[in-house]
Scaffold this motif. Structure first.
Motif: not given
Length: 137
Positions: A11-12, A26-29, A34-35, A40-41
């Protein structure tokens, strides 16, 4: 518990391709509800497999590391999923029992065929293909 990282990261990646820009954790979160630390992980796993790259600083973030038509669903799957796609365990209580051996042989053969089909299907579809399903060219 089911692992949704593949569908979420596909999706991303499709969004990143369609937007054609750098996206922050932050935008993806926000996109995934999610966080940013989780993002990032997970993105780090994709980066380790050459799927995304990152830049730091004020205008930094995540970008596709190669063209979207050169990133297959199988590439993303292999970056995120360890082990076999099926969680069907074989019985090993009675290794000398011909019934147990027959059952295990059937399960192994069927899972091997299914895994090959899954891998071939995933290899045949790129991020660009998924994007065309959303926005036909």
């Amino acid at each position: 518990m089911a692992d949704s990282r593949l569908s979420r990261m596909l999706h991303v990646l499709v969004h990143m391709h369609l937007l054609g820009d750098t996206e922050t954790s932050e935008t993806i979160a926000l996109m995934l509800n999610t966080n940013p630390v989780v993002v990032r992980r997970t993105m780090a796993e994709l980066k380790a497999h050459g799927i995304v790259s990152s830049t730091g600083g004020r205008n930094g973030g995540w970008t596709l590391a190669r063209p979207a038509d050169a990133i297959s669903v199988r590439d993303v799957y292999r970056a995120l999923v360890e082990g076999l796609p099926f969680s069907i365990a074989l019985s090993s209580d009675h290794p000398n029992c011909p019934v147990e051996r027959s059952v295990n042989a059937l399960l192994v053969g069927s899972m091997t065929k299914a895994e090959l089909t899954l891998s071939e299907d995933f290899a045949a579809v790129s991020i660009a293909d998924l994007a065309r399903m959303v926005r036909p060219s």
